[in-house]
Write a protein that holds these residues in place. Structure first.
Motif, PDB file in Angstrom:
ATOM      1  N   VAL A  35       0.841  -1.190   0.000  1.00 37.09           N
ATOM      2  CA  VAL A  35       0.000   0.000   0.000  1.00 37.09           C
ATOM      3  C   VAL A  35       0.880   1.245   0.000  1.00 37.09           C
ATOM      4  CG1 VAL A  35      -1.779   1.291   1.227  1.00 37.09           C
ATOM      5  CG2 VAL A  35      -1.799  -1.208   1.291  1.00 37.09           C
ATOM      6  N   LEU A  36       0.551   2.169  -0.883  1.00 33.59           N
ATOM      7  CA  LEU A  36       1.208   3.480  -0.882  1.00 33.59           C
ATOM      8  C   LEU A  36       0.254   4.466  -0.233  1.00 33.59           C
ATOM      9  CD1 LEU A  36       3.511   5.341  -1.817  1.00 33.59           C
ATOM     10  CD2 LEU A  36       2.292   5.634  -3.969  1.00 33.59           C
ATOM     11  N   GLU A  96       4.663  18.177 -10.632  1.00 28.61           N
ATOM     12  CA  GLU A  96       5.710  17.530  -9.868  1.00 28.61           C
ATOM     13  C   GLU A  96       5.110  16.555  -8.852  1.00 28.61           C
ATOM     14  OE1 GLU A  96       8.756  20.221  -9.144  1.00 28.61           O
ATOM     15  OE2 GLU A  96      10.010  18.792  -8.087  1.00 28.61           O
ATOM     16  N   HIS A  97       4.011  16.967  -8.237  1.00 29.82           N
ATOM     17  CA  HIS A  97       3.305  16.051  -7.338  1.00 29.82           C
ATOM     18  C   HIS A  97       2.948  14.776  -8.096  1.00 29.82           C
ATOM     19  CE1 HIS A  97       2.634  18.051  -3.541  1.00 29.82           C
ATOM     20  NE2 HIS A  97       2.343  19.178  -4.152  1.00 29.82           N
ATOM     21  N   LEU A  98       2.381  14.988  -9.261  1.00 27.74           N
ATOM     22  CA  LEU A  98       1.903  13.861 -10.055  1.00 27.74           C
ATOM     23  C   LEU A  98       3.043  12.925 -10.443  1.00 27.74           C
ATOM     24  CD1 LEU A  98      -0.498  12.597 -11.601  1.00 27.74           C
ATOM     25  CD2 LEU A  98       0.225  13.916 -13.573  1.00 27.74           C
ATOM     26  N   ILE A  99       4.106  13.527 -10.943  1.00 24.35           N
ATOM     27  CA  ILE A  99       5.226  12.710 -11.412  1.00 24.35           C
ATOM     28  C   ILE A  99       5.829  11.926 -10.256  1.00 24.35           C
ATOM     29  CG2 ILE A  99       7.506  12.801 -12.471  1.00 24.35           C
ATOM     30  CD1 ILE A  99       5.141  13.546 -14.351  1.00 24.35           C
ATOM     31  N   ARG A 100       5.908  12.553  -9.094  1.00 25.39           N
ATOM     32  CA  ARG A 100       6.446  11.841  -7.933  1.00 25.39           C
ATOM     33  C   ARG A 100       5.594  10.617  -7.618  1.00 25.39           C
ATOM     34  NH1 ARG A 100       9.671  15.333  -3.912  1.00 25.39           N
ATOM     35  NH2 ARG A 100      10.627  16.783  -5.356  1.00 25.39           N
ATOM     36  N   LEU A 101       4.285  10.819  -7.680  1.00 26.60           N
ATOM     37  CA  LEU A 101       3.402   9.692  -7.375  1.00 26.60           C
ATOM     38  C   LEU A 101       3.506   8.612  -8.451  1.00 26.60           C
ATOM     39  CD1 LEU A 101       0.132  11.257  -5.934  1.00 26.60           C
ATOM     40  CD2 LEU A 101       2.050  10.244  -4.759  1.00 26.60           C
ATOM     41  N   LEU A 102       3.555   9.044  -9.698  1.00 26.30           N
ATOM     42  CA  LEU A 102       3.628   8.061 -10.786  1.00 26.30           C
ATOM     43  C   LEU A 102       4.936   7.276 -10.703  1.00 26.30           C
ATOM     44  CD1 LEU A 102       2.098  10.027 -13.774  1.00 26.30           C
ATOM     45  CD2 LEU A 102       0.999   8.496 -12.167  1.00 26.30           C
ATOM     46  N   THR A 103       5.993   7.988 -10.345  1.00 32.11           N
ATOM     47  CA  THR A 103       7.280   7.313 -10.190  1.00 32.11           C
ATOM     48  C   THR A 103       7.199   6.278  -9.073  1.00 32.11           C
ATOM     49  OG1 THR A 103       8.294   9.375 -10.858  1.00 32.11           O
ATOM     50  CG2 THR A 103       9.753   7.716  -9.926  1.00 32.11           C
ATOM     51  N   LEU A 137       4.485   4.793  -8.073  1.00 30.64           N
ATOM     52  CA  LEU A 137       3.634   3.693  -8.541  1.00 30.64           C
ATOM     53  C   LEU A 137       4.465   2.692  -9.323  1.00 30.64           C
ATOM     54  CD1 LEU A 137       0.264   5.312  -9.752  1.00 30.64           C
ATOM     55  CD2 LEU A 137       0.656   3.927  -7.744  1.00 30.64           C
ATOM     56  N   GLU A 138       5.428   3.216 -10.077  1.00 28.11           N
ATOM     57  CA  GLU A 138       6.276   2.328 -10.866  1.00 28.11           C
ATOM     58  C   GLU A 138       7.316   1.624  -9.995  1.00 28.11           C
ATOM     59  OE1 GLU A 138       7.923   4.524 -14.180  1.00 28.11           O
ATOM     60  OE2 GLU A 138       5.858   4.986 -14.793  1.00 28.11           O
ATOM     61  N   GLU A 139       7.980   2.395  -9.161  1.00 29.30           N
ATOM     62  CA  GLU A 139       9.089   1.830  -8.378  1.00 29.30           C
ATOM     63  C   GLU A 139       8.605   0.890  -7.286  1.00 29.30           C
ATOM     64  OE1 GLU A 139      12.116   5.599  -8.914  1.00 29.30           O
ATOM     65  OE2 GLU A 139      11.383   5.067  -6.926  1.00 29.30           O
TER      66      GLU A 139
END
Lengths: 563, 110
Positions: free
Chosen positions: A316-317, A362-369, A371-373
């Protein structure tokens, strides 16, 4: 990370590209998200213009195009007229790009094009030095890509626009003839008095991208737009992008079509009664909204789910825009939900940030990153009501749509906490503009009465599942959330003291009824006894009558019956 | 191509500095021809044996052009005396060139 991006072969992207017809040969930009917008990449062997103001990241984007291209087997040359090359190498290093290593391998070359500031101009000249230099270098390296950065600095040396046009045509023709996939970066004119070659560049090149960095609501936001692309389709919207982590990232909302995963099987919500209300629990890959007034228990409910999921060994994130990790863990501990062991076990990861700290991209990209990592099974976002602080309502909407889109693509369950403020309609409760993406809405509220406010939970919506629509009371104790059996009285759900009063009244009534029944039964017994007495007297009288005139006859009949 | 107006370096005082010049050209294109012609004439008239002119053809030696950041041709680099100075163009404004070289028209010897 960089190795995967280098080849540009994320499985999802490959799937995306396959069904497209590509009459035009394209060169992958290797920039995350940009190929999707360009439907495959930049036109191979052609010139593309990146037009953007200072701080828009055009130089870096050009550098990434070369760097990742070189790693993928297409050597490239960078010619810079503005930024010292050492600055560029340092900037690249902060993103983890080892430019120097590629330079040693002769897969990447950086050429300093700046002319001495105090150079004098006397008479006419041409850009044949530049052409000869890049021609020689590209032959030497077998270059396939080229970026010419801030060429207008050089063009300022010319005093007539006719000369500029001639030189640019020569350059463009040479680039075409050399078969190089080229990017020219230019900037929009700072003022009217400075001659601009923007229109001319635009008409000369095959593909034009506008990059824009602007401040909105005190936050810097970068946007990219494809202005033209000869012979190819392209995503024509403005796309937000950020420079973060390992390079430029653009997050187009699925430009080709929806690739959402269907809802999965049911799983426990972490609260047994809620599972029953939802006919089995939340559905996997669903988007669940927990809406409610402050203090209604939204975070606790989300945490119950988190603990249950982690207990099953799922990841869970937990994204918190309101409280720090320590605060969340501490507060929930007092509510009987223990999260710390799951953090230690690696099942639970917190991501906390102030919404105002950076732009929505930037918020979004951090979260997407993440989600991937981290590849979580579930995402908790606490709270979506804090998102407008990233820069407005539309901003929050863009952010959520993009985030939820990616969650749905990856089959990640999204648990969104939405804090409502006072009087609200059903629309706001169910997530307002994003309600179409929301599969399940759980509304936590208070019922007031008898001098107290009691918590009630209600399922407003649950796609693809039967559910109870009854309001049910729940309590938060030091053992988590407990939902009580619904108690309906006087045509409504009763809670708290009212519930207890009604329960007491009902119990008294029941007792009274029992006593009444007992009394009736006693009465009945007495009546029966009386009847027996009457019957006995009757028989006695009959016997007495028989004994006198026809007693023998009676005796005889009785004897016959007995046989 | 290395044309020296005077292979033997003469003794020059502080008042008569020695000029090492590098002219970047691109083959025989008109601006390059004009610059070369002008430079050689000016040196002949004003510097006589006090200069050394090194003509570099970028079409032959692109590396030299890259090393010296020569993007525009013709470009004249005055390497010595320091500081290094750069003149871009066909050198059509001869007064400007002479001024950079520190030579006044009046100094022309008959």
């Amino acid at each position: 990370m960089s190795v995967r991006n280098v080849s540009g072969k994320r499985p999802s992207k490959r799937n995306l590209k396959l069904p497209l017809q590509r009459p035009l040969d394209k060169a992958s930009t290797c920039i995350s998200g940009l190929d999707e917008i360009l439907e495959g990449g930049l036109p191979r062997g052609c010139t593309t213009v990146f037009n953007g103001g200072p701080g828009s990241g055009k130089t870096l984007m050009g550098m990434e195009f070369l760097y990742r291209g070189a790693l993928a087997g297409e050597p490239g040359i960078f010619v810079g007229f503005e930024e010292p090359l050492d600055h560029l190498r340092r900037n690249a290093a902060t993103l983890g790009w080892d430019v120097a290593a590629l330079e040693r391998d002769k897969r990447l070359a950086l050429i300093e094009g700046a002319i001495q500031a105090d150079a004098l101009i006397s008479g006419e000249f041409s850009l044949k030095g530049l052409l000869a230099g890049i021609a020689g270098k590209s032959r030497e390296m077998g270059a396939k890509r080229m970026v010419i950065d801030a060429l207008e600095v050089l063009l300022r040396l010319f005093d007539s626009s006719r000369q500029v046009r001639n030189e640019m045509h020569l350059l463009n023709d040479w680039l075409h003839a050399a078969g190089l996939t080229a990017i020219l970066t230019t900037r929009p004119p700072a003022s009217e008095s400075i001659p601009s070659y923007e229109d001319f560049f635009d008409s000369m090149s095959d593909c034009v991208l506008r990059l824009d960095a602007r401040a909105e609501n005190q936050l810097c936001r970068r946007r990219l737009r494809v202005v033209k692309y000869r012979g190819s389709g392209f995503g024509s919207n403005e796309y937000p992008y950020v420079i973060a982590g390992t390079g430029v990232r653009i997050e187009p909302v699925s430009t080709v079509g929806l690739r959402h995963k269907p809802l999965g099987e049911k799983m426990s919500t972490g609260v047994a009664r809620l599972d029953a209300i939802l006919n089995g629990g939340y559905r996997r890959a669903a988007c669940i909204l927990l809406a409610g007034l402050p203090g209604a228990g939204k975070t606790t409910l989300a945490a119950c789910f988190t603990a249950a999921a982690c207990g099953r060994g799922e990841k869970v994130l937990y994204v918190s825009y309101e409280e720090s990790e320590a605060a969340v863990i501490g507060n929930l501990q007092s509510a009987g939900v223990l999260l710390e062991p799951h953090v230690k076990a690696g099942c639970l990861r917190f991501h906390t940030a102030m919404p105002e700290a950076m732009g929505p991209e930037e918020h979004l990209i951090r979260l997407l990153t993440l989600l991937e990592e981290f590849a979580p099974h579930h995402l908790v976002l606490d709270a979506i009501s804090a998102c407008p602080r990233m820069g407005g309502k539309q901003t929050a909407f863009d952010f959520l749509v993009r985030l939820l889109n990616r969650c749905k693509e990856r089959g990640v369950t999204a648990l969104l906490v939405n804090q409502l403020s006072g009087e609200t309609g059903r629309t706001e409760i169910s997530g307002g503009e994003i309600s179409s993406i929301i599969d399940t809405v759980i509304f936590l509220s208070y019922v007031e009465g008898a001098g107290e406010a009691n918590r009630v939970v209600e399922v407003l919506k649950s796609r693809g599942s039967a559910h109870s629509n009854q309001k049910q009371e729940f309590v938060i104790s030091d053992e988590g959330i407990r939902i009580l059996e619904p108690y309906v009285g006087e045509g409504q759900v009763l809670t708290g003291a009212a519930r207890r009063q009604q329960e007491a009244r009902d119990a008294a009534e029941a007792e009274r009824l029992i006593l009444e029944v007992q009394a009736k039964e006693l009465e009945l017994e007495q009546l029966k006894a009386l009847q027996q007495q009457v019957e006995a007297r009757k028989n006695h009288q009959a016997f007495m009558r028989g004994a006198l005139p026809n007693g023998g006859r009676e005796e005889k009949r009785l004897g016959r019956d007995g046989e | 191509m290395n044309l020296k107006s005077n292979p033997k370096r003469p003794r020059g005082g502080a008042a008569d500095p020695f000029f090492r010049l590098r002219l970047f050209v691109a083959g025989d294109e008109p601006h390059s021809l004009k610059a070369r012609e002008t430079l050689f004439r000016l040196c002949r008239e004003h510097l006589k044996d006090r200069c050394e002119i090194n003509v570099v053809d970028v079409l032959q030696d692109y590396r030299a052009a890259l090393d010296c950041h020569v993007m525009a041709v013709p470009t004249l680099i005055i390497e010595t005396p320091p500081p290094e100075r750069v003149i871009v163009g066909s050198l059509s404004d001869e007064d400007k060139v002479l001024a950079v070289l520190g030579i006044a028209r009046g100094k022309v010897r008959p």
